[in-house]
Design an enzyme around this catalytic site. Structure first.
Site, PDB file in Angstrom:
ATOM      1  N   ASP A  39       0.918  -1.099   0.158  1.00  0.00           N
ATOM      2  CA  ASP A  39       0.200  -0.129   0.107  1.00  0.00           C
ATOM      3  C   ASP A  39       0.834   1.185  -0.099  1.00  0.00           C
ATOM      4  OD1 ASP A  39      -2.263   1.967   1.291  1.00  0.00           O
ATOM      5  OD2 ASP A  39      -3.252   0.172   0.406  1.00  0.00           O
ATOM      6  N   ASP A  40       0.665   2.230   0.625  1.00  0.00           N
ATOM      7  CA  ASP A  40       1.182   3.533   0.559  1.00  0.00           C
ATOM      8  C   ASP A  40       2.744   3.382   1.385  1.00  0.00           C
ATOM      9  OD1 ASP A  40       1.542   6.197   0.047  1.00  0.00           O
ATOM     10  OD2 ASP A  40      -0.438   7.015   1.168  1.00  0.00           O
ATOM     11  N   LYS A  84      -4.251  -0.576  -6.601  1.00  0.00           N
ATOM     12  CA  LYS A  84      -5.271   0.228  -5.936  1.00  0.00           C
ATOM     13  C   LYS A  84      -4.982   1.925  -6.084  1.00  0.00           C
ATOM     14  CE  LYS A  84      -6.122   1.529  -1.075  1.00  0.00           C
ATOM     15  NZ  LYS A  84      -5.949   1.103   0.406  1.00  0.00           N
ATOM     16  N   ARG A 117     -14.250   0.791  -2.611  1.00  0.00           N
ATOM     17  CA  ARG A 117     -14.164   0.897  -1.135  1.00  0.00           C
ATOM     18  C   ARG A 117     -15.491   1.816  -0.739  1.00  0.00           C
ATOM     19  NH1 ARG A 117      -9.689   1.481   2.016  1.00  0.00           N
ATOM     20  NH2 ARG A 117     -11.128   2.180   3.643  1.00  0.00           N
ATOM     21  N   ASP A 150     -11.868   4.038   6.136  1.00  0.00           N
ATOM     22  CA  ASP A 150     -10.848   2.788   6.722  1.00  0.00           C
ATOM     23  C   ASP A 150     -11.489   2.069   7.805  1.00  0.00           C
ATOM     24  OD1 ASP A 150      -9.072   3.892   4.949  1.00  0.00           O
ATOM     25  OD2 ASP A 150      -7.739   4.687   6.449  1.00  0.00           O
ATOM     26  N   ASP A 161      -5.976   5.204  -4.631  1.00  0.00           N
ATOM     27  CA  ASP A 161      -6.587   5.644  -3.403  1.00  0.00           C
ATOM     28  C   ASP A 161      -6.863   7.353  -3.683  1.00  0.00           C
ATOM     29  OD1 ASP A 161      -7.533   5.567  -0.869  1.00  0.00           O
ATOM     30  OD2 ASP A 161      -5.598   5.544   0.060  1.00  0.00           O
TER      31      ASP A 161
END
Length: 476
Positions: free
Chosen positions: A82-83, A200, A250, A254, A202
């Site tokens: 991820d990030d 992904k 999503r 979160d 975001d």
């Protein structure tokens, strides 16, 4: 996408597919035709546990654990970085010669392709992360756009800044300008050359539809099969758009509580029941938009490290049950190098995995405070029904009539968490559940059994006249 699996995993996948065939249902818009994510993605993502400090060594360790634990053999094959793989300076993202984010080589000394190659060597798939826009440093330096005569200043809208959770300083891209699609193409081509199987993007909102379209086009142009995932808290008003362009989206913010003792709320607990239970309403609202090729993503599955994740064992089973009933991607957010034995039993329950992978998103048919019931019908005529007590105190008796689920008469019931056959139960089903507990059952209408008995070579399953509350599900 063809997943690379061990022979054991391939056989397990075939068994799941045979047990729970895909069901096609009507949707308000056609799913993306990029050929990816016919079933919801399964694997692990770095954000929940690793958070802002990913390294090559940490990602490799989780990939190793995914294999060593046996989770890979049950279909968990995705390893998503991820990030915070990128390098920042005071003006935002450091960029390469073509204006794309530069890799933080202190964290990833071998580079991203080397890490991707390692993941692939384990028979797993590699996932990656980006956000919309173009970096301020690219515009300041006016970097060229690879393969064109255009430069960053030709495509940047410097009057608007894109959402970004890390280095910030991302400008919008003006897609009416020549060179804009080519910039995204160059980034997608780079990711494909690194072996990315899942991307992904975001920070996506309604204002980013042009970016989503550009990335969809760019990923297809690479010639590499890449699953395309959108995040986070996407507006449902644009659901048909997300479904037509991407493979998952999503539905909320979160699932992490950011209530741990570390920096930025990192560390255990990873989540809490309130962050999980609020997914029930979202799953109900988004239900019509899920189906093969496009899934409602309820966020990471926080199962693997026992109670310390912030959920009781009952709540973790309910967490998994809701995700499975919603046909959400199953992307673990926990530390797989310290896998809890109780949680491992949950995650390797192929009956639960099969409910997720059947290609059907369940509908909520009872919504009475803490008492909820969800149901879906599979292509072989069987129903999967989940009963929940979403409360945090007090037992609750949760009931459902078979007519609410979609059939009448009696049903032959199997408890999917325990695997126990409960026999034929007439008209309705009830369970008394502890706070946060769930009961998940598969029901075959008795009329189906009678039809089967009438066919040569088919036997009727044993029946029972018992009814009412099923025994408490044993802990695995």
């Amino acid at each position: 996408m063809i997943r690379i699996r061990s022979l054991t995993a391939t056989v397990a996948g075939l068994l799941i597919a045979a047990a729970v065939p895909l069901v096609g249902t009507a949707h308000p818009a056609a799913a993306s035709d990029n050929g990816q994510s016919v079933r919801p993605a399964m694997g692990w993502s770095s954000w929940s546990f690793v958070r802002r400090t990913p390294t090559e060594a940490k990602i490799k360790a989780q990939a190793d654990a995914l294999v060593a634990s046996g989770l890979k053999d049950h279909g968990f094959v995705q390893v998503n970085l991820d990030d915070f793989w990128q390098k920042c300076d005071s003006n935002g993202f450091v960029v390469d010669d073509y204006g794309r984010w530069a890799v933080d080589t202190a964290k990833f000394p071998g580079g991203i392709k080397s890490l991707s190659d390692y993941v692939h060597s384990k028979g797993l798939k590699f996932g990656f992360y980006v956000t919309p826009g173009i970096a301020k440093n690219a515009v300041t330096k006016n970097t060229p756009i690879e393969g064109t005569s255009y430069h960053a200043k030709d495509i940047a809208d410097t009057s608007r800044t894109e959402k970004n959770y890390n280095c910030k300083n991302m400008y919008y891209i003006d897609y009416s300008k020549p060179g804009s699609q080519e910039f995204v193409n160059s980034w997608a081509k780079q990711f494909a050359s690194w072996g990315v199987d899942y991307l992904k993007i975001d920070g996506v909102g309604s204002q980013d539809v042009p970016d989503v379209r550009a990335w969809d086009k760019a990923l297809r142009a690479t010639g590499r099969p890449i699953t395309f995932a959108l995040s986070n808290n996407l507006p449902i008003a644009d659901a048909t758009t997300w479904r037509g362009l991407a493979n998952s989206w999503r539905t909320q913010g979160d699932v992490e509580c950011y209530c741990g003792p570390g920096s930025n709320g990192s560390g255990y607990p990873l989540t809490d029941w309130s962050h999980v239970s609020k997914r029930f309403d979202a799953a109900a609202s988004w239900q019509p938009y899920a189906g093969p090729g496009g899934w409602n993503d309820l966020d990471s599955l926080e199962i693997g490290n026992g109670d310390q994740v912030g959920l009781t064992a009952d709540q973790r089973r309910s967490h998994f049950t809701l995700w499975a009933m919603a046909a959400s991607p199953l992307l673990l957010g926990t530390d797989l190098t310290h896998l809890d034995s109780v949680d491992k039993a949950m995650l390797t329950n192929d009956r639960l995995i099969g409910v997720d992978q059947d290609g059907v998103a369940a509908k909520r048919i009872v919504d009475s405070g803490a008492r909820q019931v969800w149901s879906k019908k599979e292509s072989d005529g069987q129903y999967v029904v989940a009963l929940f007590n979403t409360g945090t105190s007090g037992n609750a008796t949760v009931s459902v009539n078979w007519s609410q689920a979609g059939f009448t008469g009696s049903g032959d019931v199997t408890d999917l968490w325990s695997g126990a056959h409960k026999g034929v139960i007439a008209d309705s089903y009830s369970a008394t559940l502890r706070p946060g507990e769930t009961r998940l059952i598969r029901v075959k209408p008795v009329s189906s059994l009678k039809s089967a008995a009438a066919s040569p070579g088919m036997a009727v399953a044993p029946t029972s006249t018992s009814a009412g509350a099923a025994p408490r599900t044993p802990r695995p």
